[in-house]
Write a protein that holds these residues in place. Structure first.
Motif, PDB file in Angstrom:
ATOM      1  N   LYS A 252       0.851  -1.182   0.000  1.00 21.25           N
ATOM      2  CA  LYS A 252       0.000   0.000   0.000  1.00 21.25           C
ATOM      3  C   LYS A 252       0.889   1.235   0.000  1.00 21.25           C
ATOM      4  O   LYS A 252       1.909   1.280   0.694  1.00 21.25           O
ATOM      5  N   ILE A 253       0.494   2.222  -0.796  1.00 17.14           N
ATOM      6  CA  ILE A 253       1.159   3.526  -0.796  1.00 17.14           C
ATOM      7  C   ILE A 253       0.231   4.506  -0.103  1.00 17.14           C
ATOM      8  O   ILE A 253      -0.900   4.720  -0.547  1.00 17.14           O
ATOM      9  N   CYS A 254       0.699   5.062   0.995  1.00 15.57           N
ATOM     10  CA  CYS A 254      -0.081   6.041   1.776  1.00 15.57           C
ATOM     11  C   CYS A 254       0.732   7.320   1.859  1.00 15.57           C
ATOM     12  O   CYS A 254       1.647   7.426   2.688  1.00 15.57           O
TER      13      CYS A 254
ATOM     14  N   TYR B 197       4.879  -2.676   2.906  1.00  8.59           N
ATOM     15  CA  TYR B 197       4.809  -4.081   2.512  1.00  8.59           C
ATOM     16  C   TYR B 197       5.438  -4.898   3.623  1.00  8.59           C
ATOM     17  O   TYR B 197       6.225  -4.392   4.425  1.00  8.59           O
ATOM     18  N   HIS B 198       5.095  -6.177   3.664  1.00  8.89           N
ATOM     19  CA  HIS B 198       5.493  -6.962   4.821  1.00  8.89           C
ATOM     20  C   HIS B 198       6.983  -7.288   4.855  1.00  8.89           C
ATOM     21  O   HIS B 198       7.620  -7.149   5.895  1.00  8.89           O
TER      22      HIS B 198
ATOM     23  N   MET C  81       7.113   6.789  -6.586  1.00  8.23           N
ATOM     24  CA  MET C  81       7.194   7.675  -5.425  1.00  8.23           C
ATOM     25  C   MET C  81       8.439   8.540  -5.496  1.00  8.23           C
ATOM     26  O   MET C  81       9.414   8.216  -6.193  1.00  8.23           O
ATOM     27  N   ASP C  82       8.420   9.637  -4.757  1.00  3.86           N
ATOM     28  CA  ASP C  82       9.544  10.577  -4.737  1.00  3.86           C
ATOM     29  C   ASP C  82      10.593  10.099  -3.735  1.00  3.86           C
ATOM     30  O   ASP C  82      10.335  10.089  -2.524  1.00  3.86           O
ATOM     31  N   PRO C  83      11.800   9.710  -4.188  1.00  7.60           N
ATOM     32  CA  PRO C  83      12.813   9.199  -3.268  1.00  7.60           C
ATOM     33  C   PRO C  83      13.238  10.211  -2.198  1.00  7.60           C
ATOM     34  O   PRO C  83      13.708   9.815  -1.125  1.00  7.60           O
TER      35      PRO C  83
ATOM     36  N   ILE D 242       9.921   3.526   3.588  1.00  6.75           N
ATOM     37  CA  ILE D 242       9.422   2.154   3.572  1.00  6.75           C
ATOM     38  C   ILE D 242       9.133   1.722   5.000  1.00  6.75           C
ATOM     39  O   ILE D 242       9.942   1.944   5.907  1.00  6.75           O
ATOM     40  N   VAL D 243       7.979   1.100   5.211  1.00  4.21           N
ATOM     41  CA  VAL D 243       7.654   0.473   6.493  1.00  4.21           C
ATOM     42  C   VAL D 243       7.395  -0.998   6.218  1.00  4.21           C
ATOM     43  O   VAL D 243       6.513  -1.347   5.426  1.00  4.21           O
TER      44      VAL D 243
END
Length: 636
Positions: free
Chosen positions: A390-392, A398-399, A509-511, A516-517
């Motif tokens: 998911k992108i929030c 991601y896991h 996404m913008d680096p 990342i989680v």
């Protein structure tokens, strides 16, 4: 007006049937933009530890106790503040306990209600629209009066525990606005079904599937490799109560078969990983059960490997390679001694054929999982509320990992004749997962089911990404060198900013601002390992919620919180039990680490959800105008 616009408005009209209703909701949504951003919590790898996980959510990840300490440091003792906190976390249970004591109930309620009102007022500060939306039906007037300083309606209500529960629950809901569960509810711990029930009733949640989660999803579909793995893991950790008591799936056919077939077998290498005062007879019983299901798994998986050559798992078929004269087996080019040379169910002319008794057990287990209504309900919720990633906003969830090559480039993975990498690999895995459940074609559902099994143990799976799943070696070979599972280079490259930039760019996404989680890999905090990688661009939040991992991590989990003020990581401690928390006011008090601070508090309008709300306001306004212009008839 376009067809798409009209379809959108018709959908909205089902909820807002009049111009007045549409404009009222648009105005409320506009007010919501001005609210302070609520706390968003990220958690992972809770592995059945319901007591601790539920407590940390009830406590607002410790924020409720912080509020109580701030409000009442000079008025209440430490013990009194702890009791008030427990009253918020477990309002009905604690209220009933306190009300059962010989004390004037009216006097107690008159004392505690203003305290609860003060906590609610503080938690809702800057969030009036959230307070209005979360106000429980039937108690709104009473709570409103309480907030205005009038406790009389509450005192006259005649249900002291009920009003305490209403206020306590409201405080909890306002303390956490949304929960991201970043995978692995199942296995290891004792109560995944309670976590599933809790999540199904949670006010705002999404899920990113973990490797253990997809294993149970596959088992619920009757995928034999998944069923065998789930049962074996439960046997290994003494968790049959999850299957039998929680889900009503009897293990008697397996147990009877195991105790008869392996009755004179010492089952060397199959000792369970369980703690407690168990007799030698009890431990031997678990060893026999584990060996029985392990051999069923070896055979079932061999069939799946033969049916799916593109999975590249031929090297996992090792049973037929055992040299019975030498008592050895060659793994990865090295000859190892086999520690268990008793094979009562293996036909060496056809070693991967299930015996008639094994086949009967497997047939039963497959049907038992598929016909368990409770499990089906839980797994359907997983499917509906979950996804592979998911992108929030600026967070990518991601896991486990994005499979990489040694140079940090995205690893190409070929399955079923198609090649994927990075985001396209995640998208493909999700498509196959949903196909397994919902495709009308039985053949495609079968492909999807087998892909779910691949996600559990495939070298190219974003949920596994190791050199091998060493189940055979763990049981059959004492030499630990044979058991080594080499992780994908991803894990050694998390401090490389360019590598992370490549991942972010692949996900659109913008680096410069993205993070990342993930979870999956327990962070060994006690050994100095840092969960925060590359200056905060990646965070691994598996801190050992599961008691099975706490000796390795040295803590009892992480809670990552993103609120109006910034981003912080909580290091958690164990909880004895919820009953002990209720009776003795025990708590989990996180040790906080600030990762980022906002220059000024964020409002809902500053967030990604603010964009969603603005689109909603625009659509509601157009709906009201369509009603008023006569382009659409009002429904009421």
């Amino acid at each position: 007006m376009t067809t798409i616009d009209m379809q959108t408005l018709e959908h909205l009209s089902e909820t807002y049937p009049t111009a007045q209703a549409a404009r009222a909701e648009a105005e409320a949504s506009a007010r919501q933009l001005a609210d302070l951003k609520g706390a968003v919590v990220f958690a992972s790898d809770v592995h059945g530890e319901y007591n601790a996980f539920d407590h940390i959510l009830r406590s607002g990840c410790g924020s409720i106790r912080q509020t109580i300490d701030s409000l009442f440091a000079d008025e209440l003792t430490e013990e009194e503040r702890a009791e008030l906190a427990t009253l918020v976390y477990y309002p009905r249970e604690k209220a009933e306990l306190l009300l059962s004591q010989p004390e004037d109930q009216t006097a107690w309620l008159g004392k505690v209600l203003p305290q609860l009102a003060a906590v609610l007022q503080a938690v809702a500060e800057g969030r009036p629209e959230a307070l209005r939306r979360e106000m429980p039906e039937g108690a709104a007037d009473t709570i409103g009066a309480l907030l205005a300083g009038d406790a009389e309606p509450a005192l006259r209500a005649g249900d002291p525990a009920g009003i305490v529960e209403a206020v306590g629950t409201l405080i909890q809901r306002l303390s956490i606005s949304h929960l991201h569960m970043v995978g692995d509810v199942y296995d290891r711990g004792p109560s995944p079904e309670l976590i599933m029930d809790m999540m199904m009733g949670y006010h705002s949640i999404d899920i990113q599937w973990g490797n253990h989660d997809v294993l149970w999803m596959g088992a619920a579909l009757g995928q034999r490799g998944c069923v065998a793995n789930v049962v074996r893991i439960c046997a290994r950790y003494g968790n049959f109560p999850i299957l039998e008591d929680s889900y009503g799936i009897s293990m008697k056919p397996l147990v009877d078969f195991a105790l008869e077939t392996y009755k004179d077998d010492p089952c060397v290498g199959f000792a369970p990983k369980i703690k407690g005062d168990f007799t030698p007879e009890e431990l031997a019983r678990w060893s026999k059960i584990q060996k029985a299901i392990a051999y069923i798994q070896f055979k079932v998986e061999a069939k799946l490997i033969a049916e799916n050559p593109s999975f590249g798992l031929d090297d996992r078929n090792l049973l037929h390679l055992i040299d019975r004269e030498r008592g050895t087996v060659v793994v990865d080019g090295v000859e190892y001694e086999v520690q268990d040379m008793v094979f009562p169910t293996v036909d060496w002319d056809d070693p991967y054929r299930l015996s008639d008794e094994e086949s009967a057990v497997m047939d039963y287990l497959e049907q038992a999982f598929m016909n368990c209504e409770k499990l089906q309900r839980h797994i359907r919720f997983f499917l509906d509320a979950g996804s592979f990633y998911k992108i929030c906003g600026d967070f990518l969830l991601y896991h486990a990992c994005v499979p990489l090559n040694a140079d940090g480039s995205l690893k190409e993975v070929t399955v079923l004749g198609e090649t994927y990498k990075g985001r396209s690999l995640f998208d493909a895995m999700e498509r196959y997962t949903r196909q397994a459940f919902d495709d009308p074609d039985p053949a495609k559902r079968k492909v999807g089911r087998d892909m779910i099994w691949y996600m559990w143990l495939g070298q190219g799976s974003p949920l596994f990404a190791k050199s091998k799943m060493a189940t055979f070696e763990i049981y059959m070979i004492a030499d630990k060198a044979a058991r080594k599972e080499v992780k994908n280079p991803y894990y050694s490259l998390l401090e490389d900013e360019q590598v992370l930039a490549g991942i972010f760019e692949d996900f659109g996404m913008d680096p410069a601002v993205s993070r990342i989680v993930s979870g999956h890999v327990p962070v060994k905090v006690k050994d100095g390992e840092d969960p925060v990688k590359c200056g905060g661009k990646a965070m691994i939040i598996d801190g050992g919620f599961s008691r099975a991992y706490q000796s390795a991590t040295g803590i009892a989990g992480f809670a990552l919180v993103n609120d109006a003020n910034g981003l912080r990581l909580g290091y958690l401690e164990p909880l004895e039990s919820q009953q002990a928390a209720i009776e003795r006011n025990l708590d989990i008090v996180p040790k906080w680490r600030t990762l980022a601070e906002n220059e000024s508090p964020l409002h809902v309008g500053d967030t990604e959800y603010g964009l969603v709300l603005r689109d909603k306001i625009d659509a509601l306004t157009r709906l009201a105008e369509a009603y008023e212009a006569g382009d659409m008839p009002e429904r009421a």
